[in-house]
Design an enzyme around this catalytic site. Structure first.
Site, PDB file in Angstrom:
ATOM      1  N   LYS A   1       0.901  -1.110  -0.052  1.00  0.00           N
ATOM      2  CA  LYS A   1       0.024  -0.216  -0.161  1.00  0.00           C
ATOM      3  C   LYS A   1       0.858   1.095   0.091  1.00  0.00           C
ATOM      4  O   LYS A   1       0.643   2.394  -0.798  1.00  0.00           O
ATOM      5  CB  LYS A   1      -0.878  -0.037   1.264  1.00  0.00           C
ATOM      6  CG  LYS A   1      -2.242  -0.863   1.133  1.00  0.00           C
ATOM      7  CD  LYS A   1      -3.202  -0.296   0.277  1.00  0.00           C
ATOM      8  CE  LYS A   1      -4.549  -1.025   0.135  1.00  0.00           C
ATOM      9  NZ  LYS A   1      -4.684  -2.643  -0.435  1.00  0.00           N
TER      10      LYS A   1
ATOM     11  N   LYS B   1      -3.606 -10.980  -8.350  1.00  0.00           N
ATOM     12  CA  LYS B   1      -4.698 -11.012  -7.573  1.00  0.00           C
ATOM     13  C   LYS B   1      -5.989 -10.354  -8.148  1.00  0.00           C
ATOM     14  O   LYS B   1      -5.753  -9.204  -8.400  1.00  0.00           O
ATOM     15  CB  LYS B   1      -4.279 -10.800  -5.999  1.00  0.00           C
ATOM     16  CG  LYS B   1      -5.631 -10.530  -5.099  1.00  0.00           C
ATOM     17  CD  LYS B   1      -5.012  -9.671  -4.020  1.00  0.00           C
ATOM     18  CE  LYS B   1      -6.206  -9.023  -3.398  1.00  0.00           C
ATOM     19  NZ  LYS B   1      -6.094  -8.428  -2.192  1.00  0.00           N
TER      20      LYS B   1
ATOM     21  N   LYS C   1      -9.798  -4.519  -5.850  1.00  0.00           N
ATOM     22  CA  LYS C   1     -10.380  -3.430  -6.218  1.00  0.00           C
ATOM     23  C   LYS C   1      -9.190  -2.331  -6.675  1.00  0.00           C
ATOM     24  O   LYS C   1      -9.474  -1.486  -7.680  1.00  0.00           O
ATOM     25  CB  LYS C   1     -11.219  -2.780  -4.959  1.00  0.00           C
ATOM     26  CG  LYS C   1     -12.515  -3.142  -5.106  1.00  0.00           C
ATOM     27  CD  LYS C   1     -13.324  -2.932  -3.776  1.00  0.00           C
ATOM     28  CE  LYS C   1     -12.370  -3.711  -2.627  1.00  0.00           C
ATOM     29  NZ  LYS C   1     -13.642  -4.231  -1.472  1.00  0.00           N
TER      30      LYS C   1
END
Ligand code: ADP
Length: 328
Positions: free
Chosen positions: A111, A194, A197
């Site tokens: 992230k 993967k 979103k």
């Protein structure tokens, strides 16, 4: 009866990764365990600090949970921000976790790479908030996808450390729970690892048949097998993963044999996957529409869920305060 807790962030509609990795297990577990499922709206602030309409987004996931088959009579559903006790436990856990170990968590590093201008403390302490979510109910099992394994390890560390520091056997060490025999990672169909979103490669439970078919037919492939019984490259393995979760074992075997004898046509494989996914998604999609329109029911489910969750969490927090030595 063993307790089960898990949640999903309301940062978009539920996709097939969320469904096969988590929500399908939620539904399967509600008959055998004492379950509670939540919508992690605080957690969504780590990546979406200024949400457009966080209450509507939470209601969206709530309608999707119900459409997937979670029965709130068996498994209360609540919204994370309705249970303020979580914040107190989050604070206590943060006091016991070290910067170095939080910085080493892969999802944090990922992230931080994705949003270099917003490497906030919430991202860093994502695992301790997740630990508070689960441990405030002293839950034993957490149904999650493979991507959450390290966060689960951190959760056990929180529990263990608390118990060690205060010399108690208070918190259980929650285990990851997988519906199948092993952790599931639903891949992206764009060749990326993967479905997620933030990667923009999702098939959503709200997608209609045409959209699903289009997305599957566009899946990345290669030139095809040339040697019998050769190992499958990753993009083809990804398609077979879809086949394994959406189709019958016979169908899987049929296409696997075709791969092995080099007669497989990717177009046929994709058509099969699209068809079988549509069969699973279509009834859920119809229910999502019904539940979304029933705002009264959604409010009632969230209100009642919050009551159950608050009662459970406040009991834990009362004991935690006593253990640490605060006033009762
Ligand atoms: P997203 O990655 O789309 O933001 P979350 O991080 O909120 O979704 O994940 C919610 C739940 O869905 C977690 O239990 C996670 O393990 C599961 N999940 C998400 N994507 C996948 C995937 N591609 N495969 C398996 N499980 C997944």
């Amino acid at each position: 009866m063993e307790k089960v807790v898990s949640g999903i962030r309301p940062t978009g509609n539920l996709h097939l990764g969320n469904y096969f990795g988590a929500v399908k297990s939620f539904v399967a577990m509600q008959d055998q365990y004492q379950c509670m499922f939540f919508i992690a709206d605080w957690h969504s602030l780590t990546t979406h600090p200024k949400p457009e309409n966080i209450q509507a987004s939470a209601r969206t996931i709530l309608a999707e949970y119900l459409a997937c088959g979670i029965d709130p009579q068996k498994a209360p559903i609540y919204i994370q921000s309705d249970v303020k006790e979580t914040l107190e436990l989050y604070l206590y856990f943060n006091m016991n976790m070290y910067l170095g170990e939080l910085e080493r968590v892969t999802t944090f590093k990922e992230k931080a790479r994705q949003q270099p201008d917003n490497v906030n403390a919430g991202l860093l302490t994502y695992p301790t908030l997740m630990a508070a979510d689960v441990l405030q109910h002293r839950a034993h099992k957490v149904p999650v996808g493979k991507d959450q394994e390290q966060n689960m390890e951190m959760m056990r560390k929180c529990a263990r450390r608390f118990n060690n520091i205060y010399g108690v056997e208070f918190f259980p060490e929650p285990q990851n729970f997988y519906f199948g025999e092993k952790a599931l990672k639903v891949p992206g169909l764009d060749g990326s690892g993967k479905m997620g979103k933030s990667t923009g490669n999702c098939i959503y439970l709200r997608d209609d048949e045409k959209t699903i078919t289009k997305k599957v037919m566009k899946a990345v492939t290669d030139a095809g097998p040339t040697e019998p019984n050769s190992p499958k490259p990753e993009v083809i393995e990804n398609l077979f993963t879809f086949l394994s979760i959406a189709s019958t074992p016979d169908t899987y075997q049929y296409f696997d044999e075709q791969w092995n004898n080099c007669t497989l046509r990717y177009g046929d494989l994709k058509k099969q996957i699209a068809h079988d996914l549509c069969e699973i998604v279509a009834p859920i999609r119809a229910k999502i529409e019904d539940y979304s329109a029933n705002t009264e029911l959604l409010d009632k489910v969230a209100r009642e869920g919050a009551e159950v969750a608050r009662a459970s969490a406040s009991e834990t927090l009362k004991a935690v305060r006593e253990i640490i030595g605060f006033r009762k």
